[in-house]
Structure formats: structure tokens, C-alpha cells
Write a protein that holds these residues in place. Structure first.
Motif, PDB file in Angstrom:
ATOM      1  N   ASP A   1      24.702  25.149 -14.676  1.00  0.00           N
ATOM      2  CA  ASP A   1      26.105  25.382 -15.043  1.00  0.00           C
ATOM      3  C   ASP A   1      26.195  25.788 -16.509  1.00  0.00           C
ATOM      4  OD1 ASP A   1      28.825  25.482 -15.217  1.00  0.00           O
ATOM      5  OD2 ASP A   1      29.152  23.325 -15.061  1.00  0.00           O
TER       6      ASP A   1
ATOM      7  N   ARG B   1      29.982  22.525  -7.866  1.00  0.00           N
ATOM      8  CA  ARG B   1      30.299  21.149  -7.488  1.00  0.00           C
ATOM      9  C   ARG B   1      30.351  20.990  -5.964  1.00  0.00           C
ATOM     10  NH1 ARG B   1      31.915  17.756 -11.411  1.00  0.00           N
ATOM     11  NH2 ARG B   1      33.184  16.527  -9.984  1.00  0.00           N
TER      12      ARG B   1
ATOM     13  N   LEU C   1      29.473  17.109  -5.166  1.00  0.00           N
ATOM     14  CA  LEU C   1      30.348  16.334  -6.049  1.00  0.00           C
ATOM     15  C   LEU C   1      31.807  16.426  -5.620  1.00  0.00           C
ATOM     16  CD1 LEU C   1      28.701  17.343  -9.442  1.00  0.00           C
ATOM     17  CD2 LEU C   1      28.372  15.219  -8.147  1.00  0.00           C
TER      18      LEU C   1
ATOM     19  N   PHE D   1      20.640  19.497 -10.562  1.00  0.00           N
ATOM     20  CA  PHE D   1      21.827  20.000 -11.259  1.00  0.00           C
ATOM     21  C   PHE D   1      21.610  19.854 -12.758  1.00  0.00           C
ATOM     22  CE2 PHE D   1      26.627  20.390 -10.257  1.00  0.00           C
ATOM     23  CZ  PHE D   1      26.853  21.160 -11.387  1.00  0.00           C
TER      24      PHE D   1
ATOM     25  N   THR E   1      32.347  26.867 -11.739  1.00  0.00           N
ATOM     26  CA  THR E   1      31.917  25.462 -11.766  1.00  0.00           C
ATOM     27  C   THR E   1      32.337  24.737 -10.501  1.00  0.00           C
ATOM     28  OG1 THR E   1      31.923  25.378 -14.188  1.00  0.00           O
ATOM     29  CG2 THR E   1      32.120  23.288 -13.025  1.00  0.00           C
TER      30      THR E   1
ATOM     31  N   PHE F   1      23.732  20.126 -15.922  1.00  0.00           N
ATOM     32  CA  PHE F   1      25.132  20.208 -16.325  1.00  0.00           C
ATOM     33  C   PHE F   1      25.282  20.986 -17.630  1.00  0.00           C
ATOM     34  CE2 PHE F   1      24.797  16.486 -13.641  1.00  0.00           C
ATOM     35  CZ  PHE F   1      25.929  16.549 -12.852  1.00  0.00           C
ATOM     36  N   GLN F   2      26.492  21.492 -17.849  1.00  0.00           N
ATOM     37  CA  GLN F   2      26.774  22.256 -19.060  1.00  0.00           C
ATOM     38  C   GLN F   2      26.551  21.409 -20.313  1.00  0.00           C
ATOM     39  OE1 GLN F   2      30.515  24.279 -18.904  1.00  0.00           O
ATOM     40  NE2 GLN F   2      30.312  25.199 -20.907  1.00  0.00           N
ATOM     41  N   ASP F   3      26.924  20.123 -20.254  1.00  0.00           N
ATOM     42  CA  ASP F   3      26.757  19.249 -21.423  1.00  0.00           C
ATOM     43  C   ASP F   3      25.407  18.508 -21.403  1.00  0.00           C
ATOM     44  OD1 ASP F   3      27.110  17.424 -19.420  1.00  0.00           O
ATOM     45  OD2 ASP F   3      28.879  16.454 -20.292  1.00  0.00           O
TER      46      ASP F   3
ATOM     47  N   ALA G   1      24.013  16.060 -20.260  1.00  0.00           N
ATOM     48  CA  ALA G   1      24.134  14.688 -19.751  1.00  0.00           C
ATOM     49  C   ALA G   1      22.815  13.915 -19.826  1.00  0.00           C
ATOM     50  CB  ALA G   1      24.658  14.701 -18.306  1.00  0.00           C
TER      51      ALA G   1
END
Length: 348
Positions: free
Chosen positions: A152, A47, A52, A79, A43, A81-83, A85
Motif C-alpha cells: 500500500d 483491504r 480487513l 500486507f 486502499t 502498510f503505508q505507515d 506498522a
């Protein structure tokens, strides 16, 4: 020219180096998977590419241009993201169109159609399944037309069946749009199934890269052999093209002499009748039926080995069998002076 180039990236957290001289390239339209265990730096690598965080040393280049110090919004990199977002107060359409100019809205319609989201365009994220949310997150990342998309651990929250279907769909869409992607994951099966090229990250370093077939069939070290597919490590005494081992005399993938550590894939060990079969005697110490195949743990020569076998094999725990290795074993490079223990103990 490579689309994306990472040149000798280093990143420190406190006193620990999280990344140690990572260099990689990504070609246009390529899907590169960076695979490694938790804490290997996956990760953090994403980034740094996204902007980031800055690297302590090294450069990030996009189409030959140094973007190391550019902010994320000026890099042209998407990007996921894993969650995920997603914005909970926006509909599917509004999530995908977020930040786009009016003249770019035609691309939203195209992506909704391509990802099978037209019927859900007016729904909010909490009214979608996990797979649908994943597709919305991908559509939003692709909507600005980035040259590269970073993924990710994108399928980690999905159950097994949905994960397989969603990753196949994501791969299809990336190829349809011609978008290059860099995926990081700890899921070896996911990386092997999706990637055009694979890089194995361990303790902040790239320890091997190549096509999935190359890395799986010819691992260089014990870590790579066991992380990708849980290979058995077998100690042997080599004499040219063959070696004596607890699994009998085995062929080698390259000539060697003296003490060696070999990787033997579980599916390369043949199990046969104890009275008539070839090979050396062994005993079944564990058995796990998995429907489409059978996992056996066998003891031979005082060591234990894992075998992937035909689901119809009749042997149970305690039964005697005979085993032989039917494919050449891979001669491994030693990562340090100590020889690893023979047998299997997959990395997690």
C-alpha cells in the motif's frame, strides 16, 4: 489458474460506492500495479483482498478457493502498510520473526541476508533510515511465506533518490522469492517502472489494464492518457489515417473520421528553428530546465501544449519556434458526450 482472482467487487461507504465491479487476476510470481488518483478506491481494494473489510458484493479467490469471508490470518496474504506498522519495542530480527514458529526461523535469517539487514538485526526501528524500515516491513510480510504480498503506497514517505533505490531492491527480492505482489500507488512512474502488468483505477472502476508499455502507448481515454504521463489532448478533424489539428497534420494510430480527441505525448512533439524547421509556428510561453531534459509549454493554434525536449535547446520564453508531431497520435474513446478541452491539464 490465476493465483488471486477478484470477481466483481463492490464496496459502499455511506451512500457512495467506493468500488464498482472490480475484477482482476494475479498470476504466480507477477507484480501487478493498481494505479489511480487519491480517492479512487486503491486502499479499499487492498483491504478487501486482505480480509480487513468484507465486500458488499463479489468474491475474492485464492488458488480457486473462495476466501471472501475468511479472516486475514487464514488467507496466507502478506500486507505492507503505508505507515509500515513496525513494532517499536522489538528489534529488526524480532519484528521479522514475530508470530513465526521456531521451525520457521531459518527463513528470517534468509530474508535478513537477502534484504541486506544482517548488520541491523539488533537495532530498533527508530535507529533505522526510512529505506531500512521499508525493507524490514517487507521482510516481515514475506517471513510467513505468503503466496501474495499487498503493498500500500510503500515508498510514498521516502525522498526521491531513496525511493528509486528501495523500489528496485523490493522488486529484486519479490522476484528472488517468487512472491506475487499487488502494489497500489498514485505514483505513475513507480507503477510503470515496477509492474509486469498495470491496472488503472478511476472512480472505483478499472478503466484499463495491460502491460505498462501497452497502457502508456495506447491509452483508451483522456483520463488514462493524462494520468499516465500527462499527455496533451488535441482536438482534430480526422480523415482516415491522418487528422488536422492545432499542431498541424498528424498521423493517427488507427483510422478515424470526423471530430476526434487525440493523445499526444510531450516527448513526441519536435521543436525546431522558426526559420528552417518543419511543422507549424508556435511560441514558447514557459520553460523549465530539469537537468537531463527540458519542459517547454508552447502555444500553437490558440492552444497550449507541453513538450519534453532535449536539455540543450536554446529557446526561452517568448521565442518563436516551429513544431510537429513525429509519432502517430492516439485516437481516444470519449468518456462522455462532451469533448475535453484541447491542450494539457494533467490529473493530480
Amino acid at each position: 489458474m490465476k493465483l488471486l482472482e477478484l470477481e466483481d467487487l463492490w464496496k459502499r461507504r455511506g451512500r457512495e460506492w467506493v468500488l464498482r465491479g472490480v475484477s482482476l487476476g494475479l498470476a504466480p510470481g507477477e507484480l501487478l500495479a493498481v494505479v489511480g488518483p487519491s480517492g479512487s478506491g486503491k486502499t479499499t481494494l487492498l483491504r478487501l483482498i486482505a480480509g480487513l473489510e468484507p465486500p458488499d458484493r463479489g468474491r475474492v479467490r485464492l488458488l480457486g478457493r473462495d476466501v471472501t469471508r475468511l479472516p486475514p490470518e487464514r488467507r496466507g496474504i502478506g500486507f505492507v502498510f503505508q505507515d509500515l506498522a513496525l513494532f517499536p519495542h522489538l528489534t529488526v530480527y524480532e519484528n521479522v520473526a514475530f508470530g513465526l514458529r521456531k521451525e520457521e526461523r531459518d527463513r528470517v535469517e534468509y530474508l535478513l541476508d537477502l534484504l541486506g539487514l544482517v548488520a541491523f538485526r539488533d537495532r530498533y526501528p527508530d535507529r533505522l533510515s526510512g529505506g531500512q524500515q521499508q525493507r524490514v516491513a517487507l521482510a516481515r510480510a514475506l517471513a510467513p511465506g505468503p503466496r501474495v504480498v499487498l503493498l500500500d503506497e510503500p515508498f510514498s514517505s521516502l525522498d526521491a533518490g531513496l525511493r528509486e533505490r528501495t523500489r528496485e531492491e523490493v522488486a529484486r527480492v519479490l522476484r528472488a522469492t517468487g512472491t506475487a505482489a499487488l502494489l497500489v500507488t498514485h505514483d505513475q512512474e513507480e507503477a510503470l517502472a515496477l509492474a509486469d502488468r498495470l491496472a488503472v483505477l478511476h472512480q472505483g472502476r478499472i478503466v484499463q489494464e495491460g502491460t505498462p508499455e501497452e497502457v502508456y502507448r495506447r491509452p483508451r481515454t483522456a483520463f488514462v492518457a493524462q494520468f499516465l504521463g500527462g499527455a496533451n489532448l488535441v482536438l482534430g478533424e480526422a480523415s482516415g489515417e491522418e487528422a488536422n489539428t492545432p499542431l498541424g497534420r498528424v498521423r493517427l494510430d488507427r483510422p478515424a473520421r470526423g471530430r476526434v480527441v487525440l493523445a499526444v505525448r510531450p516527448e513526441h512533439i519536435e521543436v525546431a528553428d522558426p526559420e528552417r524547421g518543419p511543422g507549424v509556428p508556435a511560441r514558447v510561453v514557459a520553460r523549465a530546465f530539469k537537468g537531463h531534459d527540458l519542459t517547454l509549454v508552447l502555444e500553437a493554434g490558440g492552444r497550449r501544449f507541453r513538450v519534453q525536449a532535449d536539455y540543450r535547446l536554446p529557446w526561452k520564453e517568448g521565442d518563436g519556434v516551429r513544431v510537429r508531431v513525429r509519432e502517430p497520435a492516439v485516437v481516444l474513446e470519449l468518456e462522455d458526450k462532451a469533448l475535453p478541452e484541447s491542450g494539457y491539464s494533467p490529473y493530480t
